[in-house]
Write a protein that holds these residues in place. Sequence first.
Motif, PDB file in Angstrom:
ATOM      1  N   ARG A 188       0.833  -1.201   0.000  1.00 42.65           N
ATOM      2  CA  ARG A 188       0.000   0.000   0.000  1.00 42.65           C
ATOM      3  C   ARG A 188       0.869   1.253   0.000  1.00 42.65           C
ATOM      4  O   ARG A 188       0.416   2.333  -0.372  1.00 42.65           O
ATOM      5  CB  ARG A 188      -0.925  -0.023   1.237  1.00 42.65           C
ATOM      6  CG  ARG A 188      -1.667   1.277   1.587  1.00 42.65           C
ATOM      7  CD  ARG A 188      -2.783   1.564   0.593  1.00 42.65           C
ATOM      8  NE  ARG A 188      -3.585   2.728   0.907  1.00 42.65           N
ATOM      9  CZ  ARG A 188      -3.337   3.968   0.482  1.00 42.65           C
ATOM     10  NH1 ARG A 188      -2.261   4.213  -0.233  1.00 42.65           N
ATOM     11  NH2 ARG A 188      -4.140   4.963   0.772  1.00 42.65           N
ATOM     12  N   GLY A 189       2.133   1.075   0.452  1.00 43.16           N
ATOM     13  CA  GLY A 189       3.062   2.199   0.424  1.00 43.16           C
ATOM     14  C   GLY A 189       3.068   3.048   1.685  1.00 43.16           C
ATOM     15  O   GLY A 189       3.897   3.934   1.809  1.00 43.16           O
ATOM     16  N   TRP A 190       2.167   2.781   2.624  1.00 43.01           N
ATOM     17  CA  TRP A 190       2.150   3.591   3.838  1.00 43.01           C
ATOM     18  C   TRP A 190       3.178   3.078   4.842  1.00 43.01           C
ATOM     19  O   TRP A 190       3.494   1.876   4.879  1.00 43.01           O
ATOM     20  CB  TRP A 190       0.752   3.566   4.476  1.00 43.01           C
ATOM     21  CG  TRP A 190      -0.242   4.455   3.777  1.00 43.01           C
ATOM     22  CD1 TRP A 190       0.010   5.277   2.712  1.00 43.01           C
ATOM     23  CD2 TRP A 190      -1.630   4.620   4.084  1.00 43.01           C
ATOM     24  NE1 TRP A 190      -1.136   5.946   2.354  1.00 43.01           N
ATOM     25  CE2 TRP A 190      -2.149   5.567   3.176  1.00 43.01           C
ATOM     26  CE3 TRP A 190      -2.495   4.065   5.043  1.00 43.01           C
ATOM     27  CZ2 TRP A 190      -3.493   5.963   3.191  1.00 43.01           C
ATOM     28  CZ3 TRP A 190      -3.823   4.470   5.062  1.00 43.01           C
ATOM     29  CH2 TRP A 190      -4.311   5.403   4.150  1.00 43.01           C
ATOM     30  N   GLU A 191       3.671   4.005   5.683  1.00 41.22           N
ATOM     31  CA  GLU A 191       4.623   3.592   6.725  1.00 41.22           C
ATOM     32  C   GLU A 191       3.913   2.756   7.792  1.00 41.22           C
ATOM     33  O   GLU A 191       2.762   3.023   8.152  1.00 41.22           O
ATOM     34  CB  GLU A 191       5.232   4.847   7.381  1.00 41.22           C
ATOM     35  CG  GLU A 191       6.241   4.462   8.461  1.00 41.22           C
ATOM     36  CD  GLU A 191       6.948   5.651   9.118  1.00 41.22           C
ATOM     37  OE1 GLU A 191       6.814   6.789   8.650  1.00 41.22           O
ATOM     38  OE2 GLU A 191       7.639   5.392  10.123  1.00 41.22           O
ATOM     39  N   ILE A 192       4.622   1.763   8.311  1.00 38.49           N
ATOM     40  CA  ILE A 192       4.097   0.993   9.452  1.00 38.49           C
ATOM     41  C   ILE A 192       4.916   1.389  10.676  1.00 38.49           C
ATOM     42  O   ILE A 192       6.132   1.155  10.721  1.00 38.49           O
ATOM     43  CB  ILE A 192       4.204  -0.531   9.206  1.00 38.49           C
ATOM     44  CG1 ILE A 192       3.383  -0.907   7.970  1.00 38.49           C
ATOM     45  CG2 ILE A 192       3.726  -1.308  10.427  1.00 38.49           C
ATOM     46  CD1 ILE A 192       3.331  -2.403   7.683  1.00 38.49           C
ATOM     47  N   TYR A 193       4.253   2.002  11.647  1.00 35.36           N
ATOM     48  CA  TYR A 193       4.965   2.466  12.840  1.00 35.36           C
ATOM     49  C   TYR A 193       4.047   2.286  14.052  1.00 35.36           C
ATOM     50  O   TYR A 193       3.384   3.225  14.506  1.00 35.36           O
ATOM     51  CB  TYR A 193       5.362   3.933  12.662  1.00 35.36           C
ATOM     52  CG  TYR A 193       6.265   4.448  13.767  1.00 35.36           C
ATOM     53  CD1 TYR A 193       7.582   4.000  13.900  1.00 35.36           C
ATOM     54  CD2 TYR A 193       5.794   5.386  14.690  1.00 35.36           C
ATOM     55  CE1 TYR A 193       8.395   4.469  14.914  1.00 35.36           C
ATOM     56  CE2 TYR A 193       6.609   5.860  15.702  1.00 35.36           C
ATOM     57  CZ  TYR A 193       7.904   5.402  15.812  1.00 35.36           C
ATOM     58  OH  TYR A 193       8.709   5.867  16.823  1.00 35.36           O
ATOM     59  N   PRO A 194       3.974   1.056  14.563  1.00 33.46           N
ATOM     60  CA  PRO A 194       3.001   0.766  15.624  1.00 33.46           C
ATOM     61  C   PRO A 194       3.253   1.517  16.934  1.00 33.46           C
ATOM     62  O   PRO A 194       2.316   1.728  17.697  1.00 33.46           O
ATOM     63  CB  PRO A 194       3.112  -0.743  15.823  1.00 33.46           C
ATOM     64  CG  PRO A 194       4.355  -1.157  15.146  1.00 33.46           C
ATOM     65  CD  PRO A 194       4.686  -0.148  14.111  1.00 33.46           C
ATOM     66  N   GLN A 195       4.485   1.953  17.173  1.00 36.75           N
ATOM     67  CA  GLN A 195       4.774   2.682  18.422  1.00 36.75           C
ATOM     68  C   GLN A 195       3.884   3.906  18.577  1.00 36.75           C
ATOM     69  O   GLN A 195       3.594   4.352  19.686  1.00 36.75           O
ATOM     70  CB  GLN A 195       6.233   3.176  18.453  1.00 36.75           C
ATOM     71  CG  GLN A 195       7.251   2.088  18.614  1.00 36.75           C
ATOM     72  CD  GLN A 195       7.772   1.614  17.256  1.00 36.75           C
ATOM     73  OE1 GLN A 195       6.991   1.371  16.325  1.00 36.75           O
ATOM     74  NE2 GLN A 195       9.057   1.465  17.134  1.00 36.75           N
ATOM     75  N   ALA A 196       3.457   4.481  17.434  1.00 35.21           N
ATOM     76  CA  ALA A 196       2.664   5.718  17.504  1.00 35.21           C
ATOM     77  C   ALA A 196       1.354   5.500  18.253  1.00 35.21           C
ATOM     78  O   ALA A 196       0.815   6.428  18.854  1.00 35.21           O
ATOM     79  CB  ALA A 196       2.388   6.241  16.100  1.00 35.21           C
ATOM     80  N   ILE A 197       0.856   4.274  18.224  1.00 35.42           N
ATOM     81  CA  ILE A 197      -0.412   4.011  18.904  1.00 35.42           C
ATOM     82  C   ILE A 197      -0.213   4.150  20.424  1.00 35.42           C
ATOM     83  O   ILE A 197      -1.099   4.630  21.140  1.00 35.42           O
ATOM     84  CB  ILE A 197      -0.989   2.636  18.483  1.00 35.42           C
ATOM     85  CG1 ILE A 197      -2.483   2.767  18.257  1.00 35.42           C
ATOM     86  CG2 ILE A 197      -0.674   1.530  19.444  1.00 35.42           C
ATOM     87  CD1 ILE A 197      -3.079   1.660  17.430  1.00 35.42           C
ATOM     88  N   TYR A 198       0.968   3.758  20.883  1.00 36.55           N
ATOM     89  CA  TYR A 198       1.317   3.961  22.307  1.00 36.55           C
ATOM     90  C   TYR A 198       1.410   5.464  22.592  1.00 36.55           C
ATOM     91  O   TYR A 198       0.879   5.957  23.597  1.00 36.55           O
ATOM     92  CB  TYR A 198       2.644   3.258  22.608  1.00 36.55           C
ATOM     93  CG  TYR A 198       3.180   3.557  23.987  1.00 36.55           C
ATOM     94  CD1 TYR A 198       2.735   2.838  25.090  1.00 36.55           C
ATOM     95  CD2 TYR A 198       4.124   4.569  24.188  1.00 36.55           C
ATOM     96  CE1 TYR A 198       3.210   3.130  26.367  1.00 36.55           C
ATOM     97  CE2 TYR A 198       4.603   4.864  25.452  1.00 36.55           C
ATOM     98  CZ  TYR A 198       4.145   4.136  26.536  1.00 36.55           C
ATOM     99  OH  TYR A 198       4.610   4.427  27.804  1.00 36.55           O
ATOM    100  N   ASP A 199       2.048   6.192  21.695  1.00 43.13           N
ATOM    101  CA  ASP A 199       2.233   7.636  21.918  1.00 43.13           C
ATOM    102  C   ASP A 199       0.890   8.375  21.985  1.00 43.13           C
ATOM    103  O   ASP A 199       0.693   9.220  22.848  1.00 43.13           O
ATOM    104  CB  ASP A 199       3.113   8.252  20.818  1.00 43.13           C
ATOM    105  CG  ASP A 199       4.543   7.707  20.872  1.00 43.13           C
ATOM    106  OD1 ASP A 199       4.918   7.121  21.913  1.00 43.13           O
ATOM    107  OD2 ASP A 199       5.276   7.846  19.876  1.00 43.13           O
ATOM    108  N   VAL A 200      -0.053   8.030  21.096  1.00 39.33           N
ATOM    109  CA  VAL A 200      -1.347   8.740  21.162  1.00 39.33           C
ATOM    110  C   VAL A 200      -2.135   8.305  22.402  1.00 39.33           C
ATOM    111  O   VAL A 200      -2.820   9.108  23.021  1.00 39.33           O
ATOM    112  CB  VAL A 200      -2.239   8.600  19.900  1.00 39.33           C
ATOM    113  CG1 VAL A 200      -1.709   9.390  18.751  1.00 39.33           C
ATOM    114  CG2 VAL A 200      -2.485   7.187  19.511  1.00 39.33           C
ATOM    115  N   ALA A 201      -1.996   7.038  22.756  1.00 37.84           N
ATOM    116  CA  ALA A 201      -2.702   6.546  23.954  1.00 37.84           C
ATOM    117  C   ALA A 201      -2.223   7.305  25.193  1.00 37.84           C
ATOM    118  O   ALA A 201      -3.018   7.695  26.049  1.00 37.84           O
ATOM    119  CB  ALA A 201      -2.459   5.048  24.123  1.00 37.84           C
TER     120      ALA A 201
END
Length: 459
Positions: A331-344
């Motif tokens: 799909r070309g989008w970045e995968i950066y799961p850590q961000a979900i922790y940061d917004v939480a």
Amino acid sequence: MKKFPEGFLWGSALSGPQTEGYSLKEGKSASTWDYWFKENPERFNEKQGPQITSNLYENYVEDCQRMKAIGLNSIRTSIQWTRLLPDGKTLNPQAVAFYRDYFTKMKENGVKPIINLFHFDMPMWLMDKGGWETRESVEAFRFYAQTAFECFGDLVQDWTTFNEPMVHVECGYLQGFHYPAIVDIKKAVQVAYHTLMAHVKAVQTFRKLMPQGSIGIILNVSPSYARSQSAADLKAKKAADLVNIKSFLDPAVLGKHNSDLVELLKNNQLLPETLPEDEKDVAANTVDFIGLNYYQPSRVQAPEKASFPAKTLDDFYQPYDWPEKKINPYRGWEIYPQAIYDVAMMMKKDYHNLPWFVSENGMGVADEERFMDDSGMIQDDYRIEFMKEHLSYLHQAIEEGSNCFGYHTWTFIDCWSWLNGYRNRYGFYRVDLEEDYKRTVKKSGLWYKKLSERNGYEE
Ligand code: BGP
């Protein structure tokens, strides 16, 4: 085993325009999407328009059973303004009957409906009068919201006003992606402001009509990360977060506009037109919960050259191509799961730990049939991996006290996606466009069922 809190919602997100089909049938009038497709079909991937989408209108009874079959205990979807009130005033009885039966069937299958009012689908009759650019849109939306609460408030307790309001602002008025596809930053600010006031007025009406219910808003919260710690890059990061996160999150949750954002707009001669009573209404009508959509972060850097006063968002911050990013190759989008922790953790720290849920998170895949096995099932291990990575960070944030009550994937069945049509598939069920919209469960759907049953997963 990573266990989630008791009563956690394991759901999926959908929207009316992307799934229902029947876009100009059963009394529904045209939204900007119907109009634009008729005028300009080449803009749409493979000329796939909004008329049929996933044909849920004809399949909703079985689709609700399919929700249950993969363990979904919640669905957040939207109703369509143009279906419920085709001319903005007159109730369409076919729409009432359809949505009432749809929500009833969800509930009979143990699926809690969370219903959203606006998912980029501006009625054409209102757009012809200026759409969100005019103050008239605020009352028009409030009336639509009131009608929806009156028609479905006995079946649905949890509501949201808008999905990703910054998307119709940015795509419609800054980037030329969505109708009316103009680039005018002053208009964009006014459109955002009227959208916010429409949200506020809908919340105010909700409090009167549904004192027992809960209401929120769904925001696309892509945290931004600066290229470097230089003052200029950090200033750009701050501007990106003001525009993309705090513009709606602050008034919705804290009941006031972010003062740094107001300052930024003022310095650039971009303050919108307001009414004297607006501030009081914003303060008195905060939400009960927030839905956060997260796909990928935004990487930003200071603009090399900027106009002052600003003419586009590029004058505040510019995208930065982080060389170490992990990419979804399909799909070309970045995968950066850590961000979900940061917004939480941001919700915990900056937004008095208001209840919130992940209202969209998912992995789009182009040409997904290449992963189909001999039995016809899509073996989407990449999607299971994607969900696990995100859930692991979400789990950590919940352990550290973030008040998250659910996780909703994008999405339940493959659906039509605006200009991208059916290019990127996200569903737990594959929809076969060539074979009468036949639904076939993917491997990830079976995995999600286990996840929901155990309220967690083995690492
Ligand atoms: C979100 C929207 C959804 C959906 C999703 C996937 O921002 O709320 O409506 O479109 O993005 O987007 P795409 O199909 O372009 O990959």
